[in-house]
Design a protein around this motif. Sequence first.
Motif, PDB file in Angstrom:
ATOM      1  N   GLN A   1       0.809  -1.211   0.000  1.00 37.17           N
ATOM      2  CA  GLN A   1       0.000   0.000   0.000  1.00 37.17           C
ATOM      3  C   GLN A   1       0.849   1.271   0.000  1.00 37.17           C
ATOM      4  N   ASP A   2       2.125   1.151   0.387  1.00 36.24           N
ATOM      5  CA  ASP A   2       2.953   2.350   0.413  1.00 36.24           C
ATOM      6  C   ASP A   2       3.298   2.835  -0.983  1.00 36.24           C
ATOM      7  N   THR A   5      -1.591   5.760  -3.359  1.00 30.81           N
ATOM      8  CA  THR A   5      -2.533   6.498  -2.520  1.00 30.81           C
ATOM      9  C   THR A   5      -3.881   6.534  -3.219  1.00 30.81           C
ATOM     10  N   ARG A  99     -11.128   1.313   5.773  1.00 25.15           N
ATOM     11  CA  ARG A  99     -10.267   0.955   6.910  1.00 25.15           C
ATOM     12  C   ARG A  99     -10.611  -0.430   7.445  1.00 25.15           C
ATOM     13  N   GLU A 104      -5.426   1.176   4.233  1.00 24.11           N
ATOM     14  CA  GLU A 104      -4.994   2.294   5.068  1.00 24.11           C
ATOM     15  C   GLU A 104      -4.431   3.457   4.250  1.00 24.11           C
ATOM     16  N   ASN A 105      -4.368   3.298   2.934  1.00 23.88           N
ATOM     17  CA  ASN A 105      -3.752   4.347   2.107  1.00 23.88           C
ATOM     18  C   ASN A 105      -4.776   5.204   1.378  1.00 23.88           C
ATOM     19  N   ASN A 129       2.858   6.804  -5.755  1.00 26.44           N
ATOM     20  CA  ASN A 129       3.597   7.636  -4.816  1.00 26.44           C
ATOM     21  C   ASN A 129       5.039   7.902  -5.238  1.00 26.44           C
TER      22      ASN A 129
END
Length: 287
Positions: A1-2, A5, A99, A104-105, A129
């Motif tokens: 997920q990082d 977004t 959520r 979570e992103n 990102n």
Amino acid sequence: QDMLTVRVNNRQLINRLMSQFLQLDIVGSTMMMKLLDRKNKISADEFKRQAIEIFGSQAAEGLPKLAKMIGMKSVDDLPSELADDESVRQLREVMQLLRQKGIENAVFDVTLMRGLDYYTGMVFELFDNSPENNRALFGGGRYDGLVGLFGVEPIATVGVGMGATTMQQFLEVHDLLPKLPSRTDVYIIPVSKESLTGADNLARKLRDEGVRAELDITGRKIDKQIKAALKKRIPFAVFVGEDEIASGAYTVRNLVESDEQKVGAERIVTIVKDRRYDGDDDAAFEL
């Protein structure tokens, strides 16, 4: 997920902000939404200049409100008079559901417009990102009236569109493209334009025997054809010229071991299959 977004907004909320918070009429609202949709594609000075034009004589009051709106980073930052609006309720519900699903992103983005006018509810975009490809990969949203424009019963619809080029760039930037080995057995190289027909006949004959053959039809120089085979990591190159066509014996070069032999088509099939398999009909050869 990082890596990604998820940016979320609601078109009904946008409409409320345009009319109630920025005090714009329908024309001004449409122009401001299109400007916000281009916000990251133009300079700050150009954005301000166009915003002043949209506000007209109300620019002195409108610009500070616009800046305040752009600074709203969460649903809680929205004007208190919109707290009970249905669009805000939908936003809170969607964010909560995301959520709960472990996403979570996802973030609220008040500037996310989705430029097409047919959206009527929730809208979203997924952004890369990475600074090398910081752009939307795909997006979509809710549109209730679009289908009815085509003469059928109106139904609530959610759609999404993907950018093929941006997705490819995302996979490249994050090193996610699989490095698949070539499964081609032989690269057939015609040594002249005149030998192309004979080379094509050989390719079809080998394929009929289960050999995966690629025929170079570019007409480029032989060394460039060899480089193409090496780049694709194809283990064998077969050279086809007028002499080879007449005799039925072709020069086969093992590009892995750099040796050559002159053999007939039947022997090429045997060489390839001996190389490809190691006692197991399902085991593909490795370079």
